[in-house]
Enzyme design. Structure first.
Site, PDB file in Angstrom:
ATOM      1  N   SER A 179       3.972  83.353  24.730  1.00  0.00           N
ATOM      2  CA  SER A 179       3.831  84.781  25.007  1.00  0.00           C
ATOM      3  C   SER A 179       5.114  85.468  24.579  1.00  0.00           C
ATOM      4  O   SER A 179       6.184  84.844  24.551  1.00  0.00           O
ATOM      5  CB  SER A 179       3.599  85.008  26.508  1.00  0.00           C
ATOM      6  OG  SER A 179       3.800  86.363  26.867  1.00  0.00           O
ATOM      7  N   TYR A 239       5.733  83.731  35.646  1.00  0.00           N
ATOM      8  CA  TYR A 239       4.947  83.659  34.412  1.00  0.00           C
ATOM      9  C   TYR A 239       5.856  83.685  33.191  1.00  0.00           C
ATOM     10  O   TYR A 239       5.736  82.844  32.288  1.00  0.00           O
ATOM     11  CB  TYR A 239       3.961  84.828  34.356  1.00  0.00           C
ATOM     12  CG  TYR A 239       3.209  84.935  33.053  1.00  0.00           C
ATOM     13  CD1 TYR A 239       2.062  84.173  32.833  1.00  0.00           C
ATOM     14  CD2 TYR A 239       3.644  85.784  32.039  1.00  0.00           C
ATOM     15  CE1 TYR A 239       1.368  84.255  31.635  1.00  0.00           C
ATOM     16  CE2 TYR A 239       2.964  85.878  30.841  1.00  0.00           C
ATOM     17  CZ  TYR A 239       1.830  85.112  30.643  1.00  0.00           C
ATOM     18  OH  TYR A 239       1.158  85.192  29.445  1.00  0.00           O
TER      19      TYR A 239
END
EC number: 1.1.1.1
Length: 256
Positions: free
Chosen positions: A140, A153
């Site tokens: 990501s 995360y």
């Protein structure tokens, strides 16, 4: 070296949701030989739809939870290798975005990815007589610069980038190449509603979606382009419908 996906055998972990599903659809346009989808939730309707996209490709679904012990993953992979004889590409795509679930976020986003990768090395590692292979790990853009309201995360995605970069450097030893694809904010159910760490920002999802985004279809198209470019060690950014190779800055070197 550019890679043709024609007649390739691909194993795709979490290939049924969000970015994964649109990437799966794009892969099926490339005349693969076999696409094995490993996912936690069975979706027979979607699987049936995928099988109609390209009848030349054999699509197989196998239930899989990346948080199982690595011994279970090795058993599952053995059944796949016994059937297909060879696997060319492993795509690790499992991920959750919920900083209330700290242990599960780490288990799914990072530990599961590491274990699945480690397990397939039993079959690919050239030191064991294996043929080598290609690992594509989904990271990501938060692995570059965190969304600070979801540090758990973001931390797992930074770990994925570093783990994969290490795998790439080990390719001369193992015969296994690796790279990451790192999507920006993509319009999927993952980002429509999620929890910040300790509820530091209750409106984090709404604020995130106020910024420029991309469709999962555009992301999936660029995802497959990155696979075809097949650059060991690449850190791909897939953001706002574009594909860009990131040049990572080195601030320290182990010297070994």
């Amino acid at each position: 070296m550019a890679l043709s996906l024609t007649n390739k055998n691909v194993v795709f972990v979490a290939g049924l949701g969000g970015i994964g599903l649109d990437t799966t659809k794009e892969l099926l346009k490339r005349d693969l030989k076999n696409l094995v989808i490993l996912d936690r939730i069975d979706n027979p309707v979607v699987i049936a739809e995928l099988k109609t996209i390209n009848p030349k490709v054999t699509v197989t679904f196998i239930p899989y939870d990346v948080t199982v012990p690595i011994t279970e993953t090795k058993k599952l992979l053995k059944t796949i290798f016994d059937k297909l004889k060879t696997v060319d590409i492993l795509i690790n795509g499992a991920g959750i975005l919920d900083d209330h679930q700290i242990e599960r976020t780490i288990a799914v986003n990072y530990t599961g990815l590491v274990n699945t990768t480690t397990a397939i090395l039993d079959f690919w590692d050239k030191r064991k007589g294996g043929p080598g292979g290609i690992i594509c790990n989904i990271g990501s853009v938060t692995g570059f610069n965190a969304i600070y309201q979801v540090p758990v995360y973001s931390g797992t995605k930074a770990a994925v980038v570093n783990f994969t970069s290490s795998l790439a450097k080990l390719a001369p030893i193992t015969g296994v190449t690796a790279y990451t694809v790192n999507p920006g904010i993509t319009r999927t159910t993952l980002v429509h509603k999620f929890n910040s760490w300790l509820d530091v920002e209750p409106q984090v999802a709404e604020k995130l979606l106020a910024h420029p985004t991309q469709s999962s279809q555009a992301c999936g198209e660029n995802f497959v382009k990155a696979i075809e470019l097949n650059q060991n060690g690449a850190i791909w950014k897939l953001d706002r419908g574009t594909l860009e190779a990131i040049q990572w800055s080195k601030h320290w070197d182990s010297g070994i």
